[in-house]
Design a protein around this motif. Structure first.
Motif, short mmCIF file in Angstrom:
data_model
loop_
_atom_site.label_atom_id
_atom_site.label_comp_id
_atom_site.label_asym_id
_atom_site.label_seq_id
_atom_site.Cartn_x
_atom_site.Cartn_y
_atom_site.Cartn_z
N ALA A 252 0.83 -1.20 0.00
CA ALA A 252 0.00 0.00 0.00
C ALA A 252 0.87 1.26 0.00
N ALA A 253 1.98 1.21 0.73
CA ALA A 253 2.88 2.36 0.81
C ALA A 253 3.71 2.55 -0.46
N MET A 254 3.82 1.51 -1.26
CA MET A 254 4.68 1.55 -2.43
C MET A 254 4.29 2.67 -3.39
N GLY A 255 2.99 2.95 -3.50
CA GLY A 255 2.55 4.02 -4.39
C GLY A 255 3.15 5.35 -4.02
N ASP A 256 3.22 5.65 -2.71
CA ASP A 256 3.81 6.92 -2.29
C ASP A 256 5.32 6.93 -2.48
N VAL A 257 5.95 5.78 -2.31
CA VAL A 257 7.39 5.69 -2.57
C VAL A 257 7.68 6.03 -4.03
N LEU A 258 6.86 5.49 -4.92
CA LEU A 258 7.05 5.74 -6.34
C LEU A 258 6.71 7.18 -6.72
N ASP A 259 5.73 7.75 -6.06
CA ASP A 259 5.30 9.11 -6.39
C ASP A 259 6.14 10.20 -5.73
N HIS A 260 6.86 9.84 -4.67
CA HIS A 260 7.69 10.80 -3.94
C HIS A 260 9.08 10.20 -3.76
N LEU A 333 8.44 -0.29 -12.98
CA LEU A 333 7.74 0.76 -12.24
C LEU A 333 6.24 0.73 -12.51
N TYR A 334 5.88 0.51 -13.77
CA TYR A 334 4.45 0.46 -14.11
C TYR A 334 3.77 -0.72 -13.41
N ALA A 335 4.41 -1.87 -13.44
CA ALA A 335 3.81 -3.07 -12.84
C ALA A 335 3.61 -2.88 -11.34
N LEU A 336 4.60 -2.30 -10.66
CA LEU A 336 4.49 -2.12 -9.22
C LEU A 336 3.53 -1.00 -8.86
N HIS A 337 3.46 0.04 -9.72
CA HIS A 337 2.43 1.07 -9.53
C HIS A 337 1.05 0.44 -9.54
N GLU A 338 0.80 -0.41 -10.52
CA GLU A 338 -0.52 -1.03 -10.65
C GLU A 338 -0.81 -1.97 -9.49
N GLY A 339 0.21 -2.73 -9.08
CA GLY A 339 0.02 -3.62 -7.94
C GLY A 339 -0.30 -2.85 -6.68
N SER A 340 0.41 -1.74 -6.48
CA SER A 340 0.13 -0.91 -5.31
C SER A 340 -1.27 -0.29 -5.39
N ARG A 341 -1.65 0.12 -6.58
CA ARG A 341 -2.98 0.74 -6.75
C ARG A 341 -4.08 -0.23 -6.32
N MET A 342 -3.94 -1.49 -6.72
CA MET A 342 -4.97 -2.47 -6.37
C MET A 342 -5.07 -2.66 -4.86
N VAL A 343 -3.92 -2.69 -4.18
CA VAL A 343 -3.94 -2.82 -2.73
C VAL A 343 -4.54 -1.57 -2.09
N ARG A 344 -4.14 -0.41 -2.59
CA ARG A 344 -4.62 0.85 -2.02
C ARG A 344 -6.13 1.02 -2.22
N ASP A 345 -6.62 0.53 -3.33
CA ASP A 345 -8.06 0.61 -3.58
C ASP A 345 -8.85 -0.15 -2.52
N ARG A 346 -8.29 -1.25 -2.06
CA ARG A 346 -8.98 -2.05 -1.04
C ARG A 346 -9.11 -1.30 0.28
N TYR A 347 -8.19 -0.38 0.49
CA TYR A 347 -8.19 0.38 1.74
C TYR A 347 -8.70 1.81 1.57
N GLY A 348 -9.28 2.10 0.42
CA GLY A 348 -9.84 3.42 0.19
C GLY A 348 -8.79 4.51 0.06
N LEU A 349 -7.64 4.13 -0.46
CA LEU A 349 -6.55 5.09 -0.64
C LEU A 349 -6.37 5.42 -2.11
N TYR A 350 -5.88 6.59 -2.37
CA TYR A 350 -5.51 6.96 -3.72
C TYR A 350 -4.01 6.89 -3.85
N ARG A 351 -3.53 6.62 -5.07
CA ARG A 351 -2.10 6.45 -5.29
C ARG A 351 -1.35 7.76 -5.09
N ARG A 352 -1.94 8.87 -5.53
CA ARG A 352 -1.27 10.15 -5.43
C ARG A 352 -1.88 10.98 -4.31
#
Length: 354
Positions: A252-260, A333-352
């Motif tokens: 779930a945290a991976m999206g923020d690592v990739l974005d920041h 990077l794209y694959a892990l972004h997408e994987g993180s997005r799917m996890v974040r969606d389950r927790y009501g989080l946005y990637r950015r």
């Protein structure tokens, strides 16, 4: 053997290519053969795109068949060789003869090879074999200014320079935090694992933890906090270690690592230097991702190698090593972004960040 892949502005001479080697490898090569592959930009083009860069110890040239297999997979149109060594003329001649034989039989089609004693601005280089080249600057010359090399730009942006030796390059991700005793770190790690297990049973709490992590990254960026300062910050270390102790939290945290990526790279390096086990492996993997994000991909493979040494069965490490070895950074990077997005969606989080 060290590999790296990058791209640069047009390079006109071997002296410029040699000047780029420290930044392309992450360290200054010594007593090494460096092979650089290129791909033509078009069927009839005289311009080439930089491909894989591989370094081999001169005492380890027996790996050349393995290197040949690696280069063949890249479908290269041109391969240059650079011998960086201070060995005497007799030893150098034997090495050149071996490389020429490798090129002659087609094992590795080395078009041209140059020799230079060391990668240093103004150091003389000379062609040791290759076709007759009408331009004199391709037969001999001096190494261009190393600090002005195109590949050096990402290092300068981060306030860094390539390491002086390969050992220093690998030690960049070594586990060492003088702020805490080992017993203290063990206590912190046990707490992080216990708290992570508890958090992952509560979706709402997971969301809050990831939002807090986002704020940590924002503060690191705003305050320009250094790796050393982060290594002394127990609260930040424990908060991040907790996220890295659980797979769901990590992903779930991976999206923020990739974005920041800039602050995340410093934070993950601080955690990787502090903790061992799963926390260290996950920190090294996310550090590798952040390093790619800030165009410091030369830091990625040493981090993944250190993670594999820490835990042979760490799945994320093995997932990342193949694409990194192939230089397929954008795909990874794209694959892990997408994987993180799917996890974040389950927790009501946005990637950015909202």
């Amino acid at each position: 053997m060290t590999t790296a892949t990058s791209s640069t502005q047009p390079i006109q001479t071997p002296g410029q290519l040699i000047a780029n080697l420290p930044a392309l490898l992450g360290f200054y090569p010594e007593d090494s053969l460096v092979l650089i592959g290129f791909t033509a930009t078009g069927p009839r083009s005289s311009r080439f795109t930089l491909g894989p860069v591989l370094r081999i110890d001169l005492d380890d040239l027996g790996v050349l068949p393995e290197i040949a297999d690696h280069l063949d997979r890249h479908k290269l149109d041109l391969v240059f060789g650079f011998l960086i060594t201070g060995r005497d003329d007799e030893d150098l001649e034997l090495i050149v003869d071996e490389l020429f034989a490798v090129a002659e039989v087609g094992l590795i089609d080395i078009s041209s090879c140059w020799a230079v004693r060391r990668v240093l601005t103004g150091e003389p280089f000379a062609l040791v074999f290759g076709p007759d080249i009408p331009e004199p600057e391709w037969s001999s010359g001096v190494v261009a200014p190393v600090t002005q090399a195109e590949a050096m730009a990402p290092f300068l942006v981060q306030g860094e320079l390539p390491d002086l030796t390969r050992d220093e390059h690998l030690d960049h991700v070594a586990r060492y935090n003088p702020t805490f005793e080992e017993s203290e770190i063990d206590v912190l790690a046990r707490f992080a694992h216990s708290y992570a297990a508890e958090l992952q049973t509560s979706p709402g709490t997971v969301r809050d933890v990831i939002l807090d992590f986002r704020h940590i990254l924002a503060e690191i960026a705003d305050q320009e906090t250094s790796v050393e300062e982060l290594m002394a910050d127990e609260e930040v270390l424990v908060a991040t270690a907790t996220i890295l102790a659980g797979i769901e939290l990590r992903d779930a945290a991976m999206g923020d690592v990739l974005d920041h990526a800039p602050p995340a790279a410093r934070l993950m390096l601080a955690v990787a230097r502090t903790f061992g086990g799963t926390i260290r492996c996950n920190a090294l993997c996310l550090y590798a991702l952040a390093a790619i994000g800030i165009e410091m991909s030369v830091r990625a493979m040493p981090a993944l190698m250190a993670s594999a040494a820490e835990k042979e069965d760490h799945s994320l490490t093995h997932l990342m090593i193949g694409p990194c070895q192939a230089g397929a950074y954008s795909t990874l990077l794209y694959a892990l972004h997408e994987g993180s997005r799917m996890v974040r969606d389950r927790y009501g989080l946005y990637r950015r960040a909202e």
